[in-house]
Write an enzyme that holds these catalytic residues in place. Structure first.
Site, short mmCIF file in Angstrom:
data_model
loop_
_atom_site.label_atom_id
_atom_site.label_comp_id
_atom_site.label_asym_id
_atom_site.label_seq_id
_atom_site.Cartn_x
_atom_site.Cartn_y
_atom_site.Cartn_z
N TYR A 191 -4.90 -4.85 10.01
CA TYR A 191 -5.33 -5.43 8.73
C TYR A 191 -6.81 -5.80 8.82
CZ TYR A 191 -3.59 -6.63 4.15
OH TYR A 191 -3.32 -6.60 2.80
N HIS A 245 0.86 -1.20 0.00
CA HIS A 245 0.00 0.00 0.00
C HIS A 245 0.90 1.25 0.00
CE1 HIS A 245 -3.18 2.78 1.11
NE2 HIS A 245 -4.06 1.82 1.22
N GLY A 290 0.46 -5.11 1.56
CA GLY A 290 -0.68 -5.22 0.65
C GLY A 290 -0.26 -5.79 -0.70
#
Ligand code: YXS
Length: 259
Positions: free
Chosen positions: A138, A64, A108
């Site tokens: 998460y 991410h 991610g």
């Protein structure tokens, strides 16, 4: 400038992440590129997709885009977060997606690779689950992606230590399908795709969806879900969450106080 490249011959679509300077961090722009490429592949009725970074990369994806994580008091991985959107798009794409992995796969990015249908990695590849490095709670479907890829003890070790595991160990654990040398991996993945192309696409598409439905079939009551969401909120409301992101941006080790 686009952060992805799409190469297609109609039956096989290769999507390449091309933002090496930012280690293919999954920014909104990067994910928009992947989603557009998947949309085109579906319109082309592609029989197989390969998702990769530039050949020879040291980092397949750094996960991410940390600079795009929301400040505290907001779920960083809500339903419409770009990472969640691309994971669902990969899982729901009506043909096999092969993750061709070279280099490090982080956070991610690791979930995105594992959401693909098969993974082929070079020997130097590594895989890391990193929320604990950043103080990020998460989300429950994200953890299910990991649980569907390896046993619970391995998910816990990877999540609780945030340490990368090698391609060799990932293969031994059944987390990835094959390990191939860097000068052979592209040919290997293309050959796999060409084999898939010769088979019945409707049968494969339906089996992929059946397997997705079965893999996500877990009973969890509304009460259980709300309890877990409440627990996650205490994490993304915490100063630890702020500290994790700040420490990365200041290029220093985080100091987590558990509050
Ligand atoms: O300083 P510049 O502008 O050159 O940019 C640097 C980094 O800031 C940038 N970059 C990232 N930017 C946003 N988000 C990222 N995840 C990210 N990773 C890297 O890329 C430029 C080069 O980075 P640099 O100098 O560190 O490269 P390196 O080759 O020395 O090291 C590569 C990595 C991947 C080992 C290192 O960049 C790194 O540790 N990145 C963070 C990996 C990580 O913790 N990812 C998890 C992100 S959060 C996530 O995925 C989930 C929400 S969770 O954490 O819950 O799983």
């Amino acid at each position: 400038m686009s952060l992805t490249r799409i190469d297609t011959d109609g039956r096989l679509t290769v999507i390449t992440m091309t933002n090496a300077p930012k280690r293919n961090a999954l920014s909104e722009e990067m994910i928009e590129g992947i989603l557009a490429a998947l949309k085109q592949a579906e319109a082309d009725k592609a029989r197989c997709v390969i998702l990769r970074a530039e050949p020879g990369t040291k980092v397949w994806s750094a996960g991410h885009d940390i600079s795009e994580l929301p400040k505290t008091h907001r779920d960083p991985l809500g339903w419409s977060d770009p990472l969640r959107v691309v994971i669902r798009a990969i899982e729901e794409f009506p043909a096999p997606i092969i993750a061709l992995i070279e280099g490090g796969v982080w956070g991610g990015g690791c979930e995105m690779a594992l959401a693909c249908d098969m993974l082929v990695a070079t020997p130097d590849s590594t895989f890391a689950i990193t929320p604990a490095k950043l103080g990020i709670p998460y989300n429950i479907t994200g953890l299910l992606t990991f649980m569907n890829a390896v046993t619970l003890h391995i998910v816990k070790e990877m999540a609780f230590t945030a340490q990368p595991i090698s391609a060799e160990r990932a293969l031994a654990l059944g987390m990835i399908n094959h390990v191939q040398a860097a000068d052979e991996i592209t040919r290997f993945c293309v050959d796999m795709a060409r084999g898939i192309e010769q088979l019945a696409p409707l049968a494969i598409a339906v089996m992929k969806e059946e397997l997705r439905v079965l893999a996500s079939a877990h009973s969890i009551t509304p009460r259980m879900f709300e309890r877990v969401q409440g627990m996650r909120r205490t994490v993304y409301d915490s100063t630890d969450y702020e500290e994790g992101v700040k420490a990365f941006q200041e290029r220093r080790p985080p100091v987590f106080l558990g509050e």
